[in-house]
Design a protein around this motif. Structure first.
Motif, mmCIF file in Angstrom:
data_model
loop_
_atom_site.group_PDB
_atom_site.id
_atom_site.type_symbol
_atom_site.label_atom_id
_atom_site.label_comp_id
_atom_site.label_asym_id
_atom_site.label_seq_id
_atom_site.Cartn_x
_atom_site.Cartn_y
_atom_site.Cartn_z
ATOM 1 N N ARG A 272 47.305 39.191 45.035
ATOM 2 C CA ARG A 272 46.816 37.943 45.700
ATOM 3 C C ARG A 272 45.609 37.394 44.964
ATOM 4 N N PRO A 273 45.219 36.145 44.669
ATOM 5 C CA PRO A 273 44.328 35.662 43.970
ATOM 6 C C PRO A 273 42.837 36.264 44.634
ATOM 7 N N ASP A 274 41.884 36.372 43.704
ATOM 8 C CA ASP A 274 40.562 36.696 43.953
ATOM 9 C C ASP A 274 39.847 35.291 44.091
ATOM 10 N N LEU A 275 39.624 34.984 45.204
ATOM 11 C CA LEU A 275 39.102 33.564 45.456
ATOM 12 C C LEU A 275 37.627 33.529 45.062
ATOM 13 N N ARG A 276 36.928 34.711 45.225
ATOM 14 C CA ARG A 276 35.513 34.703 44.956
ATOM 15 C C ARG A 276 35.146 35.062 43.396
ATOM 16 N N ALA A 277 36.195 35.211 42.482
ATOM 17 C CA ALA A 277 36.117 35.345 41.253
ATOM 18 C C ALA A 277 35.698 34.310 40.404
ATOM 19 N N THR A 278 35.072 34.229 39.254
ATOM 20 C CA THR A 278 34.842 33.155 38.505
ATOM 21 C C THR A 278 35.206 33.317 36.872
ATOM 22 N N GLY A 279 35.043 32.401 36.214
ATOM 23 C CA GLY A 279 35.344 32.319 34.840
ATOM 24 C C GLY A 279 36.763 33.212 34.456
ATOM 25 N N LEU A 280 36.851 33.928 33.393
ATOM 26 C CA LEU A 280 37.948 34.644 32.999
ATOM 27 C C LEU A 280 38.605 35.375 34.162
ATOM 28 N N ARG A 281 37.757 36.018 35.048
ATOM 29 C CA ARG A 281 38.298 36.972 35.894
ATOM 30 C C ARG A 281 39.285 35.856 37.089
ATOM 31 N N ARG A 282 38.768 34.845 37.327
ATOM 32 C CA ARG A 282 39.454 33.965 38.233
ATOM 33 C C ARG A 282 40.723 33.487 37.858
ATOM 34 N N PHE A 283 40.784 33.094 36.203
ATOM 35 C CA PHE A 283 42.156 32.958 35.859
ATOM 36 C C PHE A 283 43.114 34.096 35.663
ATOM 37 N N PHE A 284 42.360 35.060 35.446
ATOM 38 C CA PHE A 284 43.447 36.379 35.072
ATOM 39 C C PHE A 284 43.833 36.845 36.977
ATOM 40 N N SER A 285 43.044 36.664 37.606
ATOM 41 C CA SER A 285 43.458 37.036 39.121
ATOM 42 C C SER A 285 44.665 36.035 39.521
ATOM 43 N N TRP A 286 44.396 34.749 39.148
ATOM 44 C CA TRP A 286 45.539 33.841 39.740
ATOM 45 C C TRP A 286 46.802 33.937 38.714
ATOM 46 N N HIS A 287 46.802 34.219 37.655
ATOM 47 C CA HIS A 287 47.916 34.599 36.688
ATOM 48 C C HIS A 287 48.590 35.828 37.110
ATOM 49 N N ALA A 288 47.724 36.816 37.416
ATOM 50 C CA ALA A 288 48.618 37.990 37.877
ATOM 51 C C ALA A 288 49.158 37.976 39.180
ATOM 52 N N SER A 289 48.568 37.422 40.094
ATOM 53 C CA SER A 289 48.994 37.457 41.425
ATOM 54 C C SER A 289 50.299 36.383 41.399
ATOM 55 N N VAL A 290 50.136 35.230 40.727
ATOM 56 C CA VAL A 290 51.425 34.255 40.782
ATOM 57 C C VAL A 290 52.409 34.962 40.164
ATOM 58 N N GLY A 291 52.148 35.423 38.823
ATOM 59 C CA GLY A 291 53.200 36.122 38.187
ATOM 60 C C GLY A 291 53.898 37.191 38.689
#
Length: 462
Positions: free
Chosen positions: A175-194
């Motif tokens: 699941r996406p980490d809504l508290r993350a920022t920068g690269l970590r945010r994009f990575f979290s969304w990329h991994a969870s959506v994928g």
């Protein structure tokens, strides 16, 4: 390199998934019939359509109104039609009033709106050359999804730290980490959506490949070699004085891919519309349909086609692509009304059934609107994955890439050179097999190797 192709295919695919519903709204006048009461004989409806067409086309098929309130489609050839397209005259079955005159495409009978979207999705409107784009997208989508899945599994296995930290790290891959920022945010969304879209994306890749220009031919050859094709309806009339024999099972050979897998406007595998016999008795449409309904035709969604020549039979084919699938067909001698042959979906090989269901699900016709909405979500998710991937790549650059036209750091070169020879042989062998079966993957791999070698050489000199 392949990201833009996948992005365009995903966005146009999302639009195509909604096209069947949209065309019901846009072309409501042609598709609906205000007349009430019992349907007139097909002969009367055909006569009304022929008055409109005159000498402008030859009658090739009739699709009776499947439900009350629907129109009958009487299909003709025409001068300004593309391959697999016919001219449809829409007739009110209760009054024989002509409700519209439009070109329709393929077995699914898509109208101009859906045909345009389909053409964009399949070839960007560029013909056969444009179809290479969709084949590249479908072929590489499966590769990058599997590669991403491998990276996701490896990262979950490498998650370290105290129990809570490790659990959170693993949850962030689901699941996406809504508290993350920068690269970590994009990575979290990329991994969870994928990971959520893995099965759907692989399904779209596999079914899209089946009707691609080059890899699709390989799929067709493989299915034929393994006897995974659907039976073909034998329309040849028996020699005079001989019996038609047992019409309970098909005596035809393997059907071509266009008929049993990709017979739809999305596939682009249809042949040109085959003109019917020059003299067709309209009354026979009713008679032939009545015979087929006593054999195996039991749905309102059917197409009745006159014989292509004097030695061929009439055919009645079910065209219901939703669940449960009904694609049985019957060949009928127009002179004697004897059954010449039949094919039944129940007798299809398992793989032929799966192929039929896969294509219909890919097109959004299997389960109607829920199927279409799921396709839209999946396609938009794939598009988002591409965007997240590029954002991750960009944010890896110096200072996050802010204010500079620089991409992220490249991967270290020379991995294959340093690999054990067994691993190198395995990589090359798999690459050859995949590249030959999926030509657009093969060409891409060659291009990647060349570009990588040039970049590495440039770095070395620098």
């Amino acid at each position: 390199m392949v990201g833009p192709f996948i992005l365009v295919a995903a966005l146009t695919g999302a639009a195509y998934a909604l096209a069947p519903t949209l065309e019901k709204v846009v072309h409501a006048d042609e598709l609906t019939a205000p007349g009430t009461g019992a349907a007139l004989p097909l002969a009367d409806q055909v006569a009304a359509a022929e008055e409109v067409v005159g000498d402008g086309g030859e009658l090739v098929a009739v699709r009776p109104a499947p439900e009350p309130g629907d129109t009958t489609r009487v299909l003709f050839t025409g001068d300004d039609l593309i391959e697999s397209q016919t001219r449809a005259i829409f007739v009110d079955p209760a009054t024989a009033e002509v409700r519209g005159d439009l070109p329709v495409y393929g077995t699914s009978g898509s109208l101009p709106l859906r045909t345009t979207i389909s053409d964009l999705h399949r070839s960007l409107g560029l013909g056969d050359a444009g179809r290479l784009y969709s084949e590249l997208a479908a072929s590489w989508l499966g590769v990058v999804v599997l590669a991403g899945l491998g990276l996701w599994i490896a990262r979950r296995l490498r998650a370290r730290g105290p129990g809570k930290a490790r659990a959170r790290a693993r949850r962030d891959l689901v699941r996406p980490d809504l508290r993350a920022t920068g690269l970590r945010r994009f990575f979290s969304w990329h991994a969870s959506v994928g990971i959520v879209l893995t099965v759907g994306a692989l399904f779209l890749s596999a079914t899209g490949i089946t009707w691609s220009q080059h890899a699709g031919d390989n799929v067709t050859a493989l299915r034929a070699a393994l006897s995974w094709t659907a039976p073909a309806l034998d329309t040849a009339l028996p020699a005079e004085g001989t019996s038609t024999g047992d019409a309970g099972t098909s005596t035809g050979g393997a059907a071509p891919e266009a008929e049993d897998v990709a017979a739809d406007p999305h596939a682009g595998h249809h042949g040109a519309a085959v003109p019917g016999a020059s003299e067709v008795d309209p009354a026979l449409f009713d008679d032939v349909l009545a015979v087929a309904q006593t054999v195996n035709v039991d749905t309102g969604l059917v197409e009745v086609k006159p014989p292509a020549d004097a030695d061929s039979a009439w055919t009645v084919t079910e065209i219901k692509r939703s669940w449960p699938t009904q694609v049985d067909s019957t060949a009928v001698d127009g002179t004697t009304l004897a059954v010449v042959d039949r094919t039944d979906f129940a007798d299809y090989p398992v793989m032929a059934k799966l192929a039929r269901w896969g294509v219909d699900t890919h097109m959004g016709t299997m389960f109607g609107l829920p199927n279409q909405l799921l396709l839209v979500v999946t396609a938009l998710g794939v598009a988002a994955m591409v965007v997240f991937g590029y954002l991750m790549w960009w944010r890896r650059g110096p200072a996050g890439g802010a204010g500079r036209l620089r991409a992220g750091r490249p991967a270290p070169a020379g991995a294959l050179v340093r690999a054990p020879w067994q691993g190198l042989v395995a990589v090359v062998a798999v690459g050859l097999v995949v590249g030959l079966f999926l030509p657009m993957v093969g060409l891409g791999l060659v291009l990647f190797v060349v570009v990588d070698a040039l970049v590495t050489a440039a770095r070395t000199r620098a």
